[in-house]
Design a protein around this motif. Structure first.
Motif, PDB file in Angstrom:
ATOM      1  N   GLN A  32       0.867  -1.179   0.000  1.00  0.00           N
ATOM      2  CA  GLN A  32       0.000   0.000   0.000  1.00  0.00           C
ATOM      3  C   GLN A  32       0.903   1.229   0.000  1.00  0.00           C
ATOM      4  OE1 GLN A  32      -3.428   0.062  -0.007  1.00  0.00           O
ATOM      5  NE2 GLN A  32      -3.416   2.264  -0.071  1.00  0.00           N
ATOM      6  N   LEU A  33       0.777   2.050  -1.014  1.00  0.00           N
ATOM      7  CA  LEU A  33       1.591   3.257  -1.117  1.00  0.00           C
ATOM      8  C   LEU A  33       1.206   4.248  -0.024  1.00  0.00           C
ATOM      9  CD1 LEU A  33       3.755   4.450  -3.002  1.00  0.00           C
ATOM     10  CD2 LEU A  33       1.912   5.503  -4.278  1.00  0.00           C
ATOM     11  N   ARG A  34       2.197   4.903   0.579  1.00  0.00           N
ATOM     12  CA  ARG A  34       1.947   5.966   1.552  1.00  0.00           C
ATOM     13  C   ARG A  34       2.148   7.332   0.916  1.00  0.00           C
ATOM     14  NH1 ARG A  34       5.581   6.816   6.832  1.00  0.00           N
ATOM     15  NH2 ARG A  34       6.759   8.132   5.420  1.00  0.00           N
ATOM     16  N   ASP A  35       3.303   7.503   0.257  1.00  0.00           N
ATOM     17  CA  ASP A  35       3.572   8.751  -0.446  1.00  0.00           C
ATOM     18  C   ASP A  35       4.654   8.530  -1.492  1.00  0.00           C
ATOM     19  OD1 ASP A  35       6.176   9.197   0.852  1.00  0.00           O
ATOM     20  OD2 ASP A  35       5.047   9.833   2.595  1.00  0.00           O
ATOM     21  N   VAL A  36       4.739   9.502  -2.413  1.00  0.00           N
ATOM     22  CA  VAL A  36       5.698   9.400  -3.504  1.00  0.00           C
ATOM     23  C   VAL A  36       6.225  10.794  -3.821  1.00  0.00           C
ATOM     24  CG1 VAL A  36       3.946   9.605  -5.310  1.00  0.00           C
ATOM     25  CG2 VAL A  36       6.072   8.411  -5.820  1.00  0.00           C
ATOM     26  N   SER A  37       7.478  10.868  -4.271  1.00  0.00           N
ATOM     27  CA  SER A  37       8.065  12.125  -4.743  1.00  0.00           C
ATOM     28  C   SER A  37       8.823  11.807  -6.022  1.00  0.00           C
ATOM     29  CB  SER A  37       9.017  12.724  -3.699  1.00  0.00           C
ATOM     30  OG  SER A  37      10.240  12.021  -3.668  1.00  0.00           O
ATOM     31  N   ALA A  38       9.455  12.801  -6.601  1.00  0.00           N
ATOM     32  CA  ALA A  38      10.237  12.574  -7.814  1.00  0.00           C
ATOM     33  C   ALA A  38      11.448  11.686  -7.542  1.00  0.00           C
ATOM     34  CB  ALA A  38      10.697  13.911  -8.393  1.00  0.00           C
ATOM     35  N   ARG A  39      11.893  11.609  -6.309  1.00  0.00           N
ATOM     36  CA  ARG A  39      13.109  10.863  -5.979  1.00  0.00           C
ATOM     37  C   ARG A  39      12.882   9.597  -5.164  1.00  0.00           C
ATOM     38  NH1 ARG A  39      16.735  15.973  -4.029  1.00  0.00           N
ATOM     39  NH2 ARG A  39      16.665  17.087  -6.007  1.00  0.00           N
ATOM     40  N   GLY A  40      11.689   9.464  -4.568  1.00  0.00           N
ATOM     41  CA  GLY A  40      11.507   8.324  -3.690  1.00  0.00           C
ATOM     42  C   GLY A  40      10.063   7.943  -3.474  1.00  0.00           C
ATOM     43  N   ILE A  41       9.898   6.860  -2.725  1.00  0.00           N
ATOM     44  CA  ILE A  41       8.589   6.286  -2.461  1.00  0.00           C
ATOM     45  C   ILE A  41       8.588   5.719  -1.046  1.00  0.00           C
ATOM     46  CG2 ILE A  41       9.315   4.067  -3.452  1.00  0.00           C
ATOM     47  CD1 ILE A  41       6.476   3.629  -4.418  1.00  0.00           C
ATOM     48  N   CYS A  42       7.440   5.735  -0.414  1.00  0.00           N
ATOM     49  CA  CYS A  42       7.274   5.064   0.872  1.00  0.00           C
ATOM     50  C   CYS A  42       5.997   4.249   0.778  1.00  0.00           C
ATOM     51  CB  CYS A  42       7.200   6.071   2.014  1.00  0.00           C
ATOM     52  SG  CYS A  42       7.163   5.255   3.637  1.00  0.00           S
ATOM     53  N   PHE A  43       6.059   2.993   1.212  1.00  0.00           N
ATOM     54  CA  PHE A  43       4.902   2.114   1.132  1.00  0.00           C
ATOM     55  C   PHE A  43       4.874   1.188   2.338  1.00  0.00           C
ATOM     56  CE2 PHE A  43       8.384   0.358  -1.359  1.00  0.00           C
ATOM     57  CZ  PHE A  43       8.502  -0.932  -0.875  1.00  0.00           C
ATOM     58  N   PHE A  44       3.703   0.603   2.572  1.00  0.00           N
ATOM     59  CA  PHE A  44       3.518  -0.346   3.661  1.00  0.00           C
ATOM     60  C   PHE A  44       3.526  -1.758   3.085  1.00  0.00           C
ATOM     61  CE2 PHE A  44       1.241   3.495   5.099  1.00  0.00           C
ATOM     62  CZ  PHE A  44       2.019   3.779   6.206  1.00  0.00           C
ATOM     63  N   LEU A  45       4.290  -2.643   3.724  1.00  0.00           N
ATOM     64  CA  LEU A  45       4.471  -4.009   3.259  1.00  0.00           C
ATOM     65  C   LEU A  45       4.250  -4.947   4.435  1.00  0.00           C
ATOM     66  CD1 LEU A  45       5.432  -5.387   0.603  1.00  0.00           C
ATOM     67  CD2 LEU A  45       7.747  -5.251   1.494  1.00  0.00           C
ATOM     68  N   GLU A  46       3.690  -6.118   4.170  1.00  0.00           N
ATOM     69  CA  GLU A  46       3.420  -7.071   5.249  1.00  0.00           C
ATOM     70  C   GLU A  46       4.582  -8.004   5.526  1.00  0.00           C
ATOM     71  OE1 GLU A  46      -0.284  -9.098   4.761  1.00  0.00           O
ATOM     72  OE2 GLU A  46      -1.417  -7.222   4.655  1.00  0.00           O
ATOM     73  N   THR A  47       5.515  -8.131   4.589  1.00  0.00           N
ATOM     74  CA  THR A  47       6.634  -9.051   4.768  1.00  0.00           C
ATOM     75  C   THR A  47       7.963  -8.287   4.763  1.00  0.00           C
ATOM     76  OG1 THR A  47       6.702  -9.467   2.385  1.00  0.00           O
ATOM     77  CG2 THR A  47       5.432 -11.010   3.723  1.00  0.00           C
TER      78      THR A  47
END
Length: 106
Positions: A32-47
């Motif tokens: 599940q994506l949390r946020d995104v920028s031109a340089r990076g990404i943050c997401f939630f992962l179960e594993t």
């Protein structure tokens, strides 16, 4: 008195709660994506995913971000931080985007 922590991000982040598939270690996992920028990404992962590991992912940027139509983007990157302090047990994973390619409309 402690100094306030300086913001280290160099690009604006867009909160974006959409599903994304993350490829790493020859496995595709839902995230599940949390946020995104031109340089990076943050997401939630179960594993678990290791810091420093290479990942791939494809996401659809909505018109609110592109200011035109939705655009699908295929990215390659590297995990720079893993935070397992989420109340729901999921991991918050931050990755730097090293390569990206715009995909044709489906």
């Amino acid at each position: 008195m402690a100094e306030p922590q300086q913001e280290k991000r160099g690009a604006r982040r867009f909160p974006l709660r959409v599903p994304v598939s993350v490829d790493s270690d020859n496995t595709t996992r839902p995230a599940q994506l949390r946020d995104v920028s031109a340089r990076g990404i943050c997401f939630f992962l179960e594993t678990e995913v290791a810091q420093g590991s290479q990942i791939g992912f494809t996401l659809t940027l909505p018109p609110e971000i592109t200011l035109t139509e939705s655009i699908r983007v295929q990215c390659k990157g590297r995990v720079v931080r893993v935070d397992n302090g989420q109340a729901d047990g999921k991991l918050a994973v931050a990755a730097v985007i090293e390569e990206y390619e715009f995909l044709p409309e489906a």
